[in-house]
Write an enzyme that holds these catalytic residues in place. Structure first.
Site, mmCIF file in Angstrom:
data_model
loop_
_atom_site.group_PDB
_atom_site.id
_atom_site.type_symbol
_atom_site.label_atom_id
_atom_site.label_comp_id
_atom_site.label_asym_id
_atom_site.label_seq_id
_atom_site.Cartn_x
_atom_site.Cartn_y
_atom_site.Cartn_z
ATOM 1 N N HIS A 19 -29.962 -21.305 -38.910
ATOM 2 C CA HIS A 19 -30.735 -21.805 -39.711
ATOM 3 C C HIS A 19 -30.028 -22.663 -40.438
ATOM 4 O O HIS A 19 -30.388 -23.877 -40.770
ATOM 5 C CB HIS A 19 -31.593 -21.091 -40.640
ATOM 6 N N LYS A 43 -48.340 -10.497 -39.455
ATOM 7 C CA LYS A 43 -46.980 -10.278 -39.300
ATOM 8 C C LYS A 43 -46.449 -9.383 -40.457
ATOM 9 O O LYS A 43 -46.890 -9.512 -41.413
ATOM 10 C CB LYS A 43 -46.272 -11.421 -39.112
ATOM 11 N N ARG A 92 -33.357 -22.774 -28.961
ATOM 12 C CA ARG A 92 -32.153 -21.822 -28.628
ATOM 13 C C ARG A 92 -32.209 -21.387 -26.968
ATOM 14 O O ARG A 92 -31.155 -21.291 -26.280
ATOM 15 C CB ARG A 92 -32.133 -20.315 -29.334
ATOM 16 N N SER A 130 -32.452 -14.079 -36.464
ATOM 17 C CA SER A 130 -32.882 -13.036 -37.366
ATOM 18 C C SER A 130 -33.000 -11.638 -36.793
ATOM 19 O O SER A 130 -32.841 -10.552 -37.786
ATOM 20 C CB SER A 130 -33.998 -13.314 -38.113
HETATM 21 P P1 ADP Z 1 -39.933 -18.265 -36.144
HETATM 22 O O1 ADP Z 1 -40.548 -16.948 -36.442
HETATM 23 O O2 ADP Z 1 -40.981 -19.415 -36.724
HETATM 24 O O3 ADP Z 1 -39.466 -18.732 -34.940
HETATM 25 P P2 ADP Z 1 -37.395 -17.837 -37.383
HETATM 26 O O4 ADP Z 1 -37.043 -17.968 -38.968
HETATM 27 O O5 ADP Z 1 -36.905 -17.076 -36.425
HETATM 28 O O6 ADP Z 1 -38.846 -18.343 -37.468
HETATM 29 O O7 ADP Z 1 -36.912 -19.373 -36.844
HETATM 30 C C1 ADP Z 1 -36.991 -20.733 -37.616
HETATM 31 C C2 ADP Z 1 -36.494 -21.861 -36.865
HETATM 32 O O8 ADP Z 1 -35.112 -21.764 -36.869
HETATM 33 C C3 ADP Z 1 -36.871 -21.927 -35.235
HETATM 34 O O9 ADP Z 1 -37.209 -23.309 -35.138
HETATM 35 C C4 ADP Z 1 -35.667 -21.374 -34.579
HETATM 36 O O10 ADP Z 1 -35.514 -21.879 -33.078
HETATM 37 C C5 ADP Z 1 -34.536 -21.945 -35.476
HETATM 38 N N1 ADP Z 1 -33.458 -21.004 -35.294
HETATM 39 C C6 ADP Z 1 -33.259 -20.017 -35.580
HETATM 40 N N2 ADP Z 1 -32.118 -19.536 -35.296
HETATM 41 C C7 ADP Z 1 -31.169 -20.500 -34.736
HETATM 42 C C8 ADP Z 1 -29.931 -20.954 -34.132
HETATM 43 N N3 ADP Z 1 -29.141 -19.828 -34.057
HETATM 44 N N4 ADP Z 1 -29.776 -22.057 -33.611
HETATM 45 C C9 ADP Z 1 -30.787 -22.887 -33.656
HETATM 46 N N5 ADP Z 1 -32.020 -22.870 -34.392
HETATM 47 C C10 ADP Z 1 -32.227 -21.737 -34.783
#
Ligand code: ADP
Length: 155
Positions: A19, A43, A92, A130
């Site tokens: 992030h 959720k 990703r 995450s």
């Molecule tokens: P969600 O549940 O909405 O996917 P996340 O917190 O998991 O929320 O992710 C928020 C955003 O960050 C998403 O667009 C996700 O693709 C991006 N993201 C998470 N980890 C990475 C990473 N390692 N590289 C690039 N983008 C990421």
């Protein structure tokens, strides 16, 4: 020129180096990035909202162009409320692509003036997410290599 405002929506449960990298790389493109912590009532989350917010604020405390907010309801409505003209998402995997494509195309129908932009992770952060961080912590191991420097999830 119209201010370029992006929202970066997600659960951030917790924030990871993935992030952090996306936000930092996107920063030169926008006048403001609003990190939006989405709270879906269906959720359940591992970390409380206030903790997730506090960690994100700490990571970006030196960046005046970054704000952190939380929201419930549709992301597109949150974007409108923030007067954002862009939604930023990371891509990703091909699974991410299929999922994000449907949402972005529907959002475009609902709000034509808002564009969704995607950023690919750098190769070394491609596998950071995450879910893996939570699995490591649940099993009592150390996940600090996957989260931004200066953040202690035990805080
Ligand atoms: P969600 O549940 O909405 O996917 P996340 O917190 O998991 O929320 O992710 C928020 C955003 O960050 C998403 O667009 C996700 O693709 C991006 N993201 C998470 N980890 C990475 C990473 N390692 N590289 C690039 N983008 C990421």
């Amino acid at each position: 020129m119209k201010k370029r405002i992006a929202i970066f929506p997600g659960s951030f449960d917790p924030i990871t180096k993935g992030h952090e990298s996306i936000v930092k790389r996107a920063l030169p493109l926008f006048d403001e990035i609003i990190i939006g912590i989405g709270e879906n009532i269906h959720k359940s989350y591992y970390f409380p909202l206030e903790k997730r917010k506090q960690w994100i604020k700490k990571v970006f405390k030196a960046e005046s162009k970054i704000r952190v907010e939380s929201y419930t309801g549709l992301t597109i409505e949150f974007a409108k409320k923030m007067k954002a003209n862009y939604i930023l998402r990371g891509l990703r995997t091909s699974a991410d692509f299929e999922f994000e494509k449907a949402i972005a195309q529907n959002n475009k129908i609902m709000a034509d003036e808002i564009e969704t932009l995607f950023i690919l992770p750098t190769p070394e952060l491609s596998a950071v997410n995450s879910t893996i961080v939570r699995d490591i912590i649940r099993n009592g191991a150390d996940a600090s290599h996957l989260i931004p420097k200066g953040i202690n999830l035990k805080d």
